[in-house]
Design a protein around this motif. Structure first.
Motif, PDB file in Angstrom:
ATOM      1  N   SER A 107       0.804  -1.249  -0.116  1.00 38.83           N
ATOM      2  CA  SER A 107       0.049   0.002   0.180  1.00 38.83           C
ATOM      3  C   SER A 107       0.976   1.183   0.093  1.00 38.83           C
ATOM      4  N   PHE A 108       1.900   1.292   0.572  1.00 35.99           N
ATOM      5  CA  PHE A 108       2.966   2.428   0.484  1.00 35.99           C
ATOM      6  C   PHE A 108       3.564   2.720  -0.981  1.00 35.99           C
ATOM      7  N   SER A 109       3.974   1.613  -1.396  1.00 32.66           N
ATOM      8  CA  SER A 109       4.643   1.863  -2.577  1.00 32.66           C
ATOM      9  C   SER A 109       3.564   2.019  -3.754  1.00 32.66           C
ATOM     10  N   THR A 110       2.118   1.773  -3.550  1.00 24.17           N
ATOM     11  CA  THR A 110       1.362   2.315  -4.492  1.00 24.17           C
ATOM     12  C   THR A 110       0.676   3.628  -3.853  1.00 24.17           C
ATOM     13  N   GLY A 111       1.327   4.217  -3.199  1.00 20.82           N
ATOM     14  CA  GLY A 111       0.809   5.358  -2.556  1.00 20.82           C
ATOM     15  C   GLY A 111      -0.305   5.493  -1.543  1.00 20.82           C
ATOM     16  N   ASN A 112      -1.062   4.415  -1.175  1.00 17.19           N
ATOM     17  CA  ASN A 112      -1.931   4.379  -0.520  1.00 17.19           C
ATOM     18  C   ASN A 112      -1.725   4.272   1.116  1.00 17.19           C
ATOM     19  N   PHE A 113      -1.158   5.594   1.587  1.00 18.33           N
ATOM     20  CA  PHE A 113      -0.786   5.648   2.841  1.00 18.33           C
ATOM     21  C   PHE A 113      -1.922   5.433   4.075  1.00 18.33           C
ATOM     22  N   LEU A 114      -3.152   5.885   3.559  1.00 18.37           N
ATOM     23  CA  LEU A 114      -4.377   5.526   4.588  1.00 18.37           C
ATOM     24  C   LEU A 114      -4.359   3.998   4.734  1.00 18.37           C
ATOM     25  N   LEU A 115      -4.667   3.446   3.539  1.00 11.54           N
ATOM     26  CA  LEU A 115      -4.756   1.860   3.577  1.00 11.54           C
ATOM     27  C   LEU A 115      -3.698   1.342   4.634  1.00 11.54           C
ATOM     28  N   PRO A 161      -0.233   0.363  21.332  1.00 13.48           N
ATOM     29  CA  PRO A 161      -0.356   1.519  20.006  1.00 13.48           C
ATOM     30  C   PRO A 161       1.042   1.875  20.113  1.00 13.48           C
ATOM     31  N   ALA A 162       1.936   2.156  20.990  1.00 11.55           N
ATOM     32  CA  ALA A 162       3.216   2.672  20.620  1.00 11.55           C
ATOM     33  C   ALA A 162       4.131   1.902  19.703  1.00 11.55           C
ATOM     34  N   GLY A 163       3.892   0.380  20.001  1.00  5.75           N
ATOM     35  CA  GLY A 163       4.580  -0.458  18.828  1.00  5.75           C
ATOM     36  C   GLY A 163       4.242  -0.257  17.515  1.00  5.75           C
ATOM     37  N   ALA A 164       2.736  -0.014  17.384  1.00  5.41           N
ATOM     38  CA  ALA A 164       2.201   0.170  16.062  1.00  5.41           C
ATOM     39  C   ALA A 164       2.921   1.369  15.581  1.00  5.41           C
ATOM     40  N   VAL A 165       2.830   2.313  16.298  1.00  3.38           N
ATOM     41  CA  VAL A 165       3.685   3.794  15.904  1.00  3.38           C
ATOM     42  C   VAL A 165       5.048   3.638  15.394  1.00  3.38           C
ATOM     43  N   ILE A 166       5.836   2.672  16.362  1.00  2.00           N
ATOM     44  CA  ILE A 166       6.963   2.557  15.931  1.00  2.00           C
ATOM     45  C   ILE A 166       7.094   1.680  14.398  1.00  2.00           C
ATOM     46  N   LEU A 167       6.284   0.644  14.501  1.00  2.00           N
ATOM     47  CA  LEU A 167       6.250  -0.085  13.087  1.00  2.00           C
ATOM     48  C   LEU A 167       5.880   0.769  12.103  1.00  2.00           C
ATOM     49  N   PHE A 168       4.898   1.741  12.082  1.00  4.27           N
ATOM     50  CA  PHE A 168       4.672   2.781  11.049  1.00  4.27           C
ATOM     51  C   PHE A 168       5.910   3.480  10.701  1.00  4.27           C
ATOM     52  N   ALA A 169       6.581   3.993  11.692  1.00  2.07           N
ATOM     53  CA  ALA A 169       7.860   4.863  11.625  1.00  2.07           C
ATOM     54  C   ALA A 169       8.864   3.736  10.645  1.00  2.07           C
ATOM     55  N   ILE A 170       8.959   2.528  11.196  1.00  2.00           N
ATOM     56  CA  ILE A 170       9.633   1.564  10.264  1.00  2.00           C
ATOM     57  C   ILE A 170       9.251   1.488   8.843  1.00  2.00           C
ATOM     58  N   LEU A 171       8.010   1.424   8.573  1.00  2.00           N
ATOM     59  CA  LEU A 171       7.685   1.133   7.292  1.00  2.00           C
ATOM     60  C   LEU A 171       7.935   2.329   6.533  1.00  2.00           C
ATOM     61  N   LEU A 172       7.637   3.504   7.131  1.00  2.00           N
ATOM     62  CA  LEU A 172       7.840   4.695   6.291  1.00  2.00           C
ATOM     63  C   LEU A 172       9.390   4.730   6.022  1.00  2.00           C
ATOM     64  N   HIS A 173      10.229   4.586   6.987  1.00  2.00           N
ATOM     65  CA  HIS A 173      11.533   4.854   6.995  1.00  2.00           C
ATOM     66  C   HIS A 173      12.072   3.841   5.807  1.00  2.00           C
ATOM     67  N   VAL A 212      -4.372  -0.977   7.887  1.00  2.00           N
ATOM     68  CA  VAL A 212      -3.664  -2.340   8.440  1.00  2.00           C
ATOM     69  C   VAL A 212      -2.922  -2.225   9.951  1.00  2.00           C
ATOM     70  N   ILE A 213      -2.144  -1.305  10.176  1.00  2.00           N
ATOM     71  CA  ILE A 213      -1.649  -1.200  11.344  1.00  2.00           C
ATOM     72  C   ILE A 213      -2.817  -0.919  12.499  1.00  2.00           C
ATOM     73  N   ALA A 214      -3.597   0.015  12.032  1.00  2.00           N
ATOM     74  CA  ALA A 214      -4.708   0.182  13.152  1.00  2.00           C
ATOM     75  C   ALA A 214      -5.447  -1.038  13.441  1.00  2.00           C
TER      76      ALA A 214
END
Lengths: 511, 251, 120, 498
Positions: free
Chosen positions: A424-432, D172-184, A436-438
């Motif tokens: 989803s990130f590589s297709t630009g769908n950050f919200l999706l 939730p903190a873990g999820a935020v870290i994961l989000f950071a890792i994914l963005l990174h 997933v994480i939520a």
């Protein structure tokens, strides 16, 4: 002609044949049903596993039934995703069949403590029928993933559906019957709709072979019909897959069925709907996929996101263990749909991985629930307080599987979600990706609540007093096998992912 | 509310489907994709390749025999499902509301049924065996057998009908079709061809035609018997009254 | 133009209308038997549609008669498909009826809505 | 930085507590003493293995091995560099003492406690030795889950509530870290490794993205490191947990969050980029606010462990402050404070546990005269409390001195005021405890028997506290001995600022 080419067809046909043998043999030997079923499923499993290197080497396995070349006869066409599904189906069916042995066993009171919930309810005469239907179900799933013919796919789809209705209703009491009726009221029209879609597709292409259709619709003059037939087919499969707005049958059917059947329903059968969608989208409509159908597929990814959130919220709100697990399935179907809807190789790898990972973990969930229910009779989550004091191993397996459902790193659930987010990130769908994480956090809420109740709270007054203890080994071993599988798939994902990536690329290449 | 929603849904569906109809190729046109792809071969070479003059039978049993196997399995599964739902009990005794009907057993209808039954069976056997060359086949003939049993049951009651075809015989006969498919398919594999090939390539070419005819016959017969028996079994299963008072009711 | 096509394809149109009627019956009725009837109407409409797809103007039954041109026969493939689909429909309906029977024996009614409160 | 030397030792160190866990599970129920011994041996073994890498590390070597590739381009990979070794050494050392202490303290369901303690030890070592931020995250999350049973071990309602609150913050903190890792990973260049000094750069990613990544990392790790708006679980979890668990929470687990932030700042962003993005000013401000606020709130607490917990909230931010200063002395001070605070706070919690066990007193106001009944304990407590205030010749002074000089070096002398206020406030909340314990007469009427001199507690609980108290002075006096924090921290700083 080498011998291995026949493996696929015998993996499918053997359970079917043994399924009709079982009622006959049961006329004389009542207890042979389970060993025979186990034998047939082991054979299927071995044959499927033996196929893996062959399919991997050639890219696909094409088998012409009756020696008729494809557009004229029926073709079995197994690509890597297909063979993976075959291994998954035959292994889980085998494991759950072993579990059924004691689950269905008649009541054997020991010091007035042990009782088997289900065996009490079901008449002994139904046991051979159970195994018979079970085998047909396994065979139909194997046939469904292996076939390369769209009408044959429908036939196996219906075969699978009929077996699953019957197996949901097999206890024969009020609630399972009602759940099965609810299931049928949704799924039978869905099957009719699938047939209508196939009919429309046939009327503009004149062929039933998937590869042939894919070639013919590329330059077809009936573009709009093809788009409509796609929508119709997807809706039909979506009901079977319990995609969010069409999921209403699922919580009832999955929670009221006998637990081994719930495990199969959640672990495999809903995945068959998704597999149908993937197969249809990529193998049949490949030519239209990138242009005319892109908006539909894109819409599916948002439906999937809604499914994730909805399923998670409903799962958190439940007080009944099996219904909670069923809503968790609704949520996880959303994940798999997302991988398919993003139309990206990486996301598809994630979706496919999640199919496998979720199948193992969810089957383990239902088997644990079955062990607990059959041992104690407790259905509510609140009653599970202190369950670990009596059934530590079952509860530990549940905890391990819930790690995978939540997606804690070295488990299969994590790997699937990782690729989904990547896609989803590589297709630009950050919200999706954020959804997933939520979803993972919400999964943590409903899974860890149960684990917390089991391990860290004292039992309510008098509860768990008369429960004899741990489930028998033949129920524990399958449960643990599945839980360990979910863990191992997370650790050794790097062995499987390249194959899946190859499979996904070959699917997407058809565009 | 529910009604409005239902009407709206149906209207939307109708609009979509009628819209598709206007886009479909004209019905009956020989140039349609359905008539120009795949099918010409069935029509032109079907008799020679599949060994049946009835091309539909050729498609059902030969070109798409695998579908038929699935279909037969569905029928068996439906019966197993009905047993699973209604109870399988191999009880020798069962009763049904028709046995307790206050309308007296009619001599005329009984005699008529007795006279008609052999004809029905004969006709269905004809339909089964002649299905390769004319309209008909295992399914149709089997359905006729089932209809005959239904007629018998209506006239003579459930108990007497049940006595004629005992439970264990039915169970054995139900598996003939799948067993037939399995055997025929495996014969092809042993001979060196693919599953469900109606030939054993390792044998001489002359015997192939006879072999194919024999295999087709086995299948047609198996399916015919099976469909008839399953129709019967479904009928009996639905008729059987639940024994609520726990007392076994003799016929 | 559209009306012409519709007139040509009147079989298809009727099949689709039947489909919608069946669908409407299925969702609006709460009686199980009526729902099953709706389902069967839907099934039959699809069969009707498929048979019409196989139709050929001035075609005859797909049975080989020596001397006649094979191209004058109607398409046998939809017929074979429907043969399969009919058996499937029969099986499904039989199973559904047996479930309805069991439902009736348990709840004493065939009405899904009325049985809703009965949590047994 | 030297090339990595393939080596089993990091893995061995991680597995050793796991082996002890297995032994605990497999041994039959009656061998309590044996189980305790095995548990202590496991943590001692881990400490020994870590210590065995000391000479190599001091020579500038890096040990490591790749374990398993998890997903493409990412694997569970262990590496021991100077910074990781430093953290690993601190945590295994404190763990040895805590296991010894817990063998005297825990009397109820000890198997479960030992098991999860060993697991936590393994996972934390994994954090310390991780080669990439992903490995760090995996072990960090597992550690979060494994530490939950330690917090709720007493199984009271308060403990359960505290445990649930902990998870509510941590997951939730873990999820935020994961989000950071994914963005990174997906948007920042795809290099998650922690071996070089900064893998992100403005060439590969936009300024906004990098800021978001940093904020996500900071927020995620900040929950464990108890940055002010996210510290809510700390004051509940510490009093609820048994004393050895609180000592580990404050001494090590809070630091795992701070260590994560250090890794992110130093290895992921690199000091140059960090400065370039202007992230250091808000981080300094936040750290200062946390320091002051933690101390202020500690003043208001009567419950001893709660007071210590708030003190930890303030003290952990010293580490972050030191890093954010980005001057050699500041970073040195911050990193050294990681170890120093572990020594001091570990000892303080051990002592509070002894007080609780021997007298049953939880609150400071009830502790009049405890100094007479538990003299050695209270002397240890006093030493550490004084060190916390920054008394010279103790480790606390070293940290504060270095941080102060770091602030001057970074041209932010105003921060010295923050340090002084904090020291003053800690004097305000530590000195009354010492005063109450030694100089106030117990009231005659209330349970007088508890104030008679009954001898000290069991050696298993006393000795860990004594060892820590002695070390607080020894390390504070002989600062530059090899293997003491200074030598390792200065290695890190040398690499950073050359």
């Amino acid at each position: 002609m080498e011998a291995y080419q026949h493996f696929a067809i015998y993996a499918i046909v053997t359970p079917l044949f043994v399924a009709v043998l079982i009622p006959i043999i049961a006329l004389w030997k009542k207890n042979w049903a389970m060993p025979l079923a186990g034998l047939a499923l082991s054979l299927s499993f071995v044959l499927s596993v033996l196929l893996v290197p062959k399919v991997r080497a050639a890219g696909y396995l094409s088998y012409h039934l009756g020696s008729w070349e494809p557009p004229f006869g029926i073709e079995i066409r197994i690509d890597f995703l297909g063979v993976l599904m075959m291994v998954l189906i035959s292994s889980i069916c085998l494991i759950v069949a072993i579990y059924s042995l004691r689950y269905l066993a008649p009541v054997r009171p020991k010091e007035g403590k042990t009782f088997f919930f289900f065996g009490e309810e079901m008449e002994a005469g139904k046991r051979p029928i159970y195994y018979s239907l079970y085998l047909v179900l396994a065979a139909s799933m194997l046939g469904f993933v292996a076939t390369g013919d769209i009408f044959n796919m429908f036939v196996f789809f219906e075969l699978m559906a009929i077996c699953s209705y019957a197996l949901v209703a097999i206890p024969g009491t009020g609630l399972p019957i009602r759940a099965a009726i609810k299931y049928m009221l949704m799924a039978v029209p869905a099957a009719i709709v699938v047939l209508l879609g196939i009919g429309l597709l046939y009327s503009v292409t004149g062929s039933l072979n998937m590869l042939d259709i894919a070639g013919r619709i590329a330059d077809s003059a009936y573009g709009q019909v093809i788009v409509v037939s796609y929508v119709i087919l997807i809706v039909g499969f979506a009901v079977k897959a319990a995609v969010f707005p069409l999921h209403v049958w699922l919580p009832d059917a999955h929670s009221k069925a006998p637990s081994p059947i719930s495990a199969l329903l959640s672990g495999l059968i809903v995945k068959m709907g998704i597999f149908g969608m993937i197969r249809v989208t990529y193998s049949v409509y490949g030519a239209y996929f990138a242009s005319d159908l892109a908006w539909i597929v894109n819409a599916l990814s948002w439906v999937a996101a809604a499914a994730i959130i909805y399923g998670a919220i409903m799962a958190i709100r439940q007080s009944d263990l099996k219904i909670m697990i069923a809503y968790s399935t609704v949520m996880n179907i959303g994940y798999i749909m997302l991988g398919f809807g993003l139309a990206d190789v990486t996301a598809l790898v994630g979706g496919a991985y999640h199919i496998v990972g979720h199948a193992l973990a969810k089957a383990c969930f239902f088997l644990c629930a079955g062990s607990i229910i059959s041992r104690s009779g407790y259905l509510k989550i609140d009653d599970l307080k202190g369950a670990a004091r009596k059934m530590p191993l079952t509860c530990a397996a549940f905890a391990l599987a819930s790690l995978s459902i939540v997606g804690i790193p070295p488990t299969a659930g994590f790997v699937g979600k990782w690729y989904l987010v990547w896609g989803s990130f590589s297709t630009g769908n950050f919200l999706l990706g954020a959804v997933v994480i939520a979803g993972s956090i919400m999964a943590a809420v409903y899974c860890f609540r149960v684990v917390y109740y089991m391990f860290f709270l004292p039992p309510a007054d008098g509860a768990w007093q008369q429960v004899a203890g741990e489930a028998p080994a033949s129920m524990l071993a399958p449960t643990w096998l599945l839980a360990a599988g979910a863990l191992a798939l997370g650790i050794f994902s790097s062995w499987i992912v390249p194959f899946l990536r190859e499979a996904a690329e070959s699917l997407m290449l058809l565009n | 509310m529910r009604k409005v929603l239902a009407v709206l849904c149906t209207c939307a569906l109708a609009v979509l489907l009628i819209y598709v109809v206007t886009l479909l190729p004209a019905m009956g046109d020989p140039d349609n994709p359905t008539n120009s792809n795949v099918v010409p071969r069935y029509l032109e070479q079907g008799e020679q390749e599949a060994g049946t003059r009835n091309i539909v039978a050729g498609v059902v049993f030969n070109y798409r025999g695998y579908d038929t196997m699935g279909e037969v399995a569905i029928f068996s599964a439906a019966l197993a499902g009905i047993f699973a739902v209604l109870g399988a009990g191999r009880r020798k005794i069962g009763r049904a509301f028709i046995d307790e009907s206050r309308v007296k057993f009619s001599f005329v209808s009984g005699t008529a049924v007795v006279l008609v039954m052999p004809l029905i069976i004969l006709f269905s056997i004809y339909v089964i065996f002649y299905g390769t060359d004319s309209p008909g086949g295992g399914f149709q003939g089997g359905a006729a057998i089932g209809a005959g049993v239904m007629l018998f049951t209506a006239a003579f009651g459930f108990c007497r009908a049940q006595e004629r075809i005992p439970h264990h015989v039915r169970i054995i006969l139900e598996s003939t079709a799948i067993g037939g498919f399995f055997l025929v398919g495996t014969a092809g594999v042993i001979g060196g061809a693919n599953f469900l090939t109606y030939a054993i390539p390792s044998l001489s070419a002359q015997s192939q035609t006879a072999l194919r005819a024999a295999m087709l016959l086995i299948l047609q017969f198996g399916i015919g018997i099976k469909v008839g028996v399953i129709c019967t079994s479904i009928l009996f299963a639905l008729l059987r009254e639940e024994e609520t008072d726990g007392v076994e009711h003799a016929c | 133009m559209v009306w012409n096509t519709l007139a040509d394809n009147i079989n298809y149109a009727v099949a689709m209308v039947l489909f919608c009627i069946g669908f409407y019956t299925l969702i609006i009725r709460s009686n199980l038997i009526k729902k099953i009837i709706g389902l069967m109407v839907m099934q039959v409409s699809v069969f009707f549609f498929l048979v019409s797809v196989g139709y050929l103007d001035a075609g005859r039954a797909p049975i080989v008669v020596p001397g006649e041109p094979p191209s004058a026969m109607v398409n046998p493939l939809p017929q074979a498909m429907i043969l399969t689909a009919i058996v499937i429909a029969v099986s499904t309906t039989a199973l559904f009826l047996s479930l309805a029977l069991r439902f009736y024996r348990h709840y004493g009614t065939l009405d899904m809505d009325k049985a809703k409160e009965d949590q047994r | 930085m030297n090339a990595e030397i393939g080596c089993m030792r990091p893995l061995m160190a991680i597995l050793l507590p796991g082996v002890s866990l297995l032994a605990i599970l497999l041994l039959p129920g009656k061998h309590q003493t044996l189980k305790r011994a095995v548990h202590i041996a496991g943590s001692l073994g881990a400490f020994g293995v870590v210590l065995s890498m000391l000479p190599g590390i001091l020579d500038g070597n890096v040990y490591g091995m790749e374990l398993i590739p998890i997903v493409e381009l990412i694997s569970i990979h262990l590496t021991v560099d100077a910074l990781g070794f430093y953290f690993g050494l601190v945590l295994t050392f404190l763990w040895v003492l805590a296991t010894v202490y817990s063998s005297g303290y825990i009397k109820h369901k000890d198997e479960r406690f030992y098991g999860f303690m060993a697991l936590c030890n393994s996972f934390l070592l994994g954090c310390a030795f991780s080669q990439n931020i992903f490995t760090y995250f995996v072990f960090y999350e597992l550690m979060t889950l494994a530490s939950f049973p330690l917090i709720i071990h007493e199984e009271t309602d308060a403990a359960r509530r505290a445990g649930i609150k902990y998870l509510k913050y941590a997951i939730p903190a873990g999820a935020v870290i994961l989000f950071a890792i994914l963005l990174h990973f997906f948007r920042g260049g795809g290099d998650l490794s922690l071996v070089s000094m900064g893998t992100l750069s403005l060439d590969a990613a936009s300024r906004t993205l990098l800021t978001v990544v940093f904020l996500a990392y900071f927020g995620g790790f900040g929950v464990k490191a108890a940055i002010v708006p996210l510290e809510g679980w700390v004051p509940d979890a510490h009093p609820a947990a048994p004393a050895p668990a609180s000592a580990l929470l404050s001494g090590v687990i809070l630091k795992a969050g701070a260590f994560g932030i250090i890794r992110v700042v130093v290895n992921v962003f690199g000091l140059d980029l960090f400065k370039e993005l202007n992230l250091w000013i808000p981080m300094i401000v936040l750290a200062s606010i946390t320091i002051i606020l933690g101390s202020v709130r500690a003043l208001a607490q009567d419950n001893l462990k709660r007071r210590l917990a708030y003190s930890s909230v303030g003290q952990v931010s010293y580490i972050l402050l030191g890093i954010a200063l980005m001057s050699p002395l500041g970073v040195l001070g911050g990193i050294m404070h990681l170890a120093h605070h572990a020594l001091m706070k570990g000892c303080l919690f051990f002592c509070s546990g002894i007080i609780l066990k021997k007298t049953g007193k939880k609150n400071v106001s009830e502790m009049a005269g405890v100094g007479y009944s538990l003299p050695i304990t209270m002397i240890c407590f006093s030493i550490c409390a004084l060190a916390m205030m920054g008394t010279p010749l103790t480790v606390g002074f070293i940290s504060k001195w270095l941080l102060g000089s770091g602030a001057v070096q970074a041209d932010k002398p105003a921060l010295i005021i923050v340090l002084l206020i904090s020291a003053l406030l800690s004097a305000f909340y530590y000195l009354p405890i010492i005063y109450t314990a030694f100089f106030r007469r117990p009231q005659e009427d209330s349970e007088s028997q508890t104030f008679q001199f009954k001898g000290e507690t069991s050696p298993a609980m006393l000795w860990p506290a004594v060892v820590l108290a002695v070390l607080v002075i020894v390390v504070g006096v002989w600062v530059t001995v090899p293997a003491f924090p200074h030598s390792l921290a200065s290695m890190v700083v040398r690499v950073l600022f050359t």
